[in-house]
Write an enzyme that holds these catalytic residues in place. Structure first.
Site, PDB file in Angstrom:
ATOM      1  N   SER A 177       0.846  -1.200   0.000  1.00  0.00           N
ATOM      2  CA  SER A 177       0.000   0.000   0.000  1.00  0.00           C
ATOM      3  C   SER A 177       0.878   1.246   0.000  1.00  0.00           C
ATOM      4  O   SER A 177       2.041   1.189   0.406  1.00  0.00           O
ATOM      5  CB  SER A 177      -0.855   0.017   1.267  1.00  0.00           C
ATOM      6  N   TYR A 180      -2.210  -1.092  10.566  1.00  0.00           N
ATOM      7  CA  TYR A 180      -2.279  -1.529   9.160  1.00  0.00           C
ATOM      8  C   TYR A 180      -1.042  -1.075   8.381  1.00  0.00           C
ATOM      9  O   TYR A 180      -0.414  -1.866   7.661  1.00  0.00           O
ATOM     10  CB  TYR A 180      -3.546  -0.947   8.542  1.00  0.00           C
TER      11      TYR A 180
HETATM   12  P1  NAD Z   1     -11.366  -6.241  -0.151  1.00  0.00           P
HETATM   13  O1  NAD Z   1     -12.177  -6.119   1.078  1.00  0.00           O
HETATM   14  O2  NAD Z   1     -12.084  -6.487  -1.423  1.00  0.00           O
HETATM   15  O3  NAD Z   1     -10.301  -7.398   0.000  1.00  0.00           O
HETATM   16  C1  NAD Z   1      -9.752  -7.793   1.235  1.00  0.00           C
HETATM   17  C2  NAD Z   1     -10.014  -9.276   1.382  1.00  0.00           C
HETATM   18  O4  NAD Z   1      -9.259  -9.778   2.475  1.00  0.00           O
HETATM   19  C3  NAD Z   1     -11.449  -9.643   1.685  1.00  0.00           C
HETATM   20  O5  NAD Z   1     -12.217  -9.784   0.512  1.00  0.00           O
HETATM   21  C4  NAD Z   1     -11.286 -10.963   2.414  1.00  0.00           C
HETATM   22  O6  NAD Z   1     -11.560 -12.029   1.535  1.00  0.00           O
HETATM   23  C5  NAD Z   1      -9.829 -10.996   2.804  1.00  0.00           C
HETATM   24  N1  NAD Z   1      -9.669 -11.285   4.238  1.00  0.00           N
HETATM   25  C6  NAD Z   1      -9.518 -10.404   5.251  1.00  0.00           C
HETATM   26  N2  NAD Z   1      -9.425 -11.076   6.418  1.00  0.00           N
HETATM   27  C7  NAD Z   1      -9.503 -12.403   6.116  1.00  0.00           C
HETATM   28  C8  NAD Z   1      -9.456 -13.592   6.888  1.00  0.00           C
HETATM   29  N3  NAD Z   1      -9.296 -13.571   8.226  1.00  0.00           N
HETATM   30  N4  NAD Z   1      -9.592 -14.768   6.250  1.00  0.00           N
HETATM   31  C9  NAD Z   1      -9.741 -14.826   4.904  1.00  0.00           C
HETATM   32  N5  NAD Z   1      -9.782 -13.728   4.119  1.00  0.00           N
HETATM   33  C10 NAD Z   1      -9.658 -12.531   4.733  1.00  0.00           C
HETATM   34  O7  NAD Z   1     -10.496  -4.927  -0.229  1.00  0.00           O
HETATM   35  P2  NAD Z   1      -9.263  -4.503  -1.174  1.00  0.00           P
HETATM   36  O8  NAD Z   1      -9.114  -3.044  -0.945  1.00  0.00           O
HETATM   37  O9  NAD Z   1      -9.421  -5.002  -2.540  1.00  0.00           O
HETATM   38  O10 NAD Z   1      -8.035  -5.198  -0.485  1.00  0.00           O
HETATM   39  C11 NAD Z   1      -7.103  -5.984  -1.203  1.00  0.00           C
HETATM   40  C12 NAD Z   1      -5.693  -5.576  -0.831  1.00  0.00           C
HETATM   41  O11 NAD Z   1      -5.457  -4.256  -1.291  1.00  0.00           O
HETATM   42  C13 NAD Z   1      -5.387  -5.559   0.654  1.00  0.00           C
HETATM   43  O12 NAD Z   1      -4.094  -6.098   0.870  1.00  0.00           O
HETATM   44  C14 NAD Z   1      -5.369  -4.094   1.001  1.00  0.00           C
HETATM   45  O13 NAD Z   1      -4.552  -3.809   2.123  1.00  0.00           O
HETATM   46  C15 NAD Z   1      -4.787  -3.547  -0.272  1.00  0.00           C
HETATM   47  N6  NAD Z   1      -4.949  -2.104  -0.449  1.00  0.00           N
HETATM   48  C16 NAD Z   1      -6.181  -1.587  -0.651  1.00  0.00           C
HETATM   49  C17 NAD Z   1      -6.316  -0.213  -0.804  1.00  0.00           C
HETATM   50  C18 NAD Z   1      -7.653   0.412  -1.042  1.00  0.00           C
HETATM   51  O14 NAD Z   1      -7.743   1.651  -1.047  1.00  0.00           O
HETATM   52  N7  NAD Z   1      -8.727  -0.357  -1.236  1.00  0.00           N
HETATM   53  C19 NAD Z   1      -5.188   0.611  -0.755  1.00  0.00           C
HETATM   54  C20 NAD Z   1      -3.944   0.044  -0.542  1.00  0.00           C
HETATM   55  C21 NAD Z   1      -3.845  -1.323  -0.381  1.00  0.00           C
END
Ligand code: NAD
Ligand code: MG
Length: 332
Positions: free
Chosen positions: A224, A237
């Site tokens: 991130s 985080y």
């Molecule tokens: P998202 O909610 O779609 O995806 C996160 C996923 O993590 C969930 O769908 C879930 O399946 C999984 N998860 C969390 N805890 C879990 C557990 N205990 N067991 C099994 N699965 C679990 O959201 P996203 O934003 O697409 O996140 C994907 C990645 O992108 C993450 O690593 C997040 O940190 C990163 N990210 C997102 C952003 C943003 O702005 N959305 C920014 C920077 C980084």
């Protein structure tokens, strides 16, 4: 129609709604894609997706993508494959929704068979993406389970490899994010869960998967912008995201000798379920992504080509690197 519903409808229309994506006319065929796929339409990145402030909303963790307003765009109707990952076998954690789902759709349409891990209560989102891709003739394996459990993490790559006949691509993408204004508000349980989901699971899964992977395989970790410029409300985080970035670079040095590349993707503000399940402080949803130079939040679909490029053999000299997608903030 009230102003509120009017605005909600406009927002729904602005981002492409995934649920309609399974219509045969829009499906991508065998996943190999046409011989000469048409290029993505020429578009101004400022206005390619909605710039409207998102309406305040909150769902119980982990939140379902299908219940968000607007529904995020994971490329259901737009991603076109061209056989870049023909015959590969991929495991993607958090592949039910958001950025992971965008990677899953792209991998599948590039010709890969894909195993998706997600938390059991996300079954509806996982079924949506599985139905879409199976309808295109692709193999999708669903492996629900809790990544905070060491036994499940250690078992996950073995199960994926058994179902897929091997493993060539691993995407450690799942994460837990809860915004808290002060360290005083971060409970011991929250800290523990954030570490276990974001760091421990990545370690357990990767350690188990590596012996299964042959030279030419790729590992991609989702980090991130918070890994280098932490939001003050994301102390726990952001700490894990910095850890993921360093793990990526260190492991790349180790695995280069085995011909396995390890890279990372560092998103900026992307519209996903994580944000509506406690990822943002209450009352701030309307500002999400608005302060980027492009003036809007990103959609998951805009990151999928990065995952494809890092997974494919084309970027064979790219190893131990982190790639940003942050709307121009210059963070990474
Ligand atoms: P998202 O909610 O779609 O995806 C996160 C996923 O993590 C969930 O769908 C879930 O399946 C999984 N998860 C969390 N805890 C879990 C557990 N205990 N067991 C099994 N699965 C679990 O959201 P996203 O934003 O697409 O996140 C994907 C990645 O992108 C993450 O690593 C997040 O940190 C990163 N990210 C997102 C952003 C943003 O702005 N959305 C920014 C920077 C980084
Ligand atoms: Mg999800």
């Amino acid at each position: 129609m009230t102003d509120a519903t009017n605005r909600r409808d406009m927002l729904k229309g602005a981002a492409i709604v995934g649920a309609a994506a399974a219509t045969p006319a829009l499906a991508q065929g065998s996943g190999q894609g046409p011989a000469n796929p048409p290029p993505a339409p020429f578009a101004d990145p400022q206005t390619k997706y909605t710039k409207q402030p998102f309406p305040e909303q909150r769902q119980k963790w982990p939140a379902l993508q299908r219940d968000m307003t607007p529904v995020p765009d994971c490329g259901e109707r737009s991603y076109r494959g061209s056989g870049k990952l023909q015959g590969r076998r991929a495991l993607v954690t958090g592949g039910d929704s958001g950025i992971g789902r965008a990677a899953v759709i792209a991998f599948s349409r590039e010709g890969a068979d894909v195993a998706i891990n997600y938390y059991p209560s996300e079954e509806a989102d996982a079924q949506d993406v599985a139905k879409l891709l199976r309808g295109e003739g692709r193999k999708v394996v669903l492996i629900p389970g809790d990544l905070t459990r060491q036994d499940f993490c250690v078992d996950l790559p073995t199960r994926a490899a058994r179902e897929l006949g091997g493993l060539d691509i691993l995407v450690n993408n799942a994460a837990y994010q809860q915004s808290k204004a002060s360290i005083a508000d971060i409970s011991f349980d929250q800290f523990d869960r954030t570490m276990k989901t974001n760091l421990y699971a990545m370690f357990y899964i990767t350690k188990t998967a590596v012996p299964m992977m042959k030279p030419g395989s790729a590992i991609i970790n989702t980090t991130s912008v918070n890994s280098v410029n932490p939001g003050e409300e994301l102390l726990d985080y952001a700490t894990t995201k910095a850890g993921i970035a360093i793990f990526t670079k260190g492991l790349a040095k180790q695995l280069a000798k085995q011909g396995i590349r390890v890279n990372g993707v560092a998103p900026g503000p992307i519209w996903t379920p994580l944000q509506v399940a406690g990822g943002q402080l209450p009352g701030t949803m309307g500002q999400f992504g608005q302060d980027t130079p492009l003036g809007r939040a990103g959609q998951p679909a805009e990151l999928a080509p990065l995952y494809v490029a890092l997974a494919s053999g084309e970027l064979s000299y790219t190893d131990g690197s982190i790639f940003g997608a942050n709307g121009g903030t210059g963070t990474i």
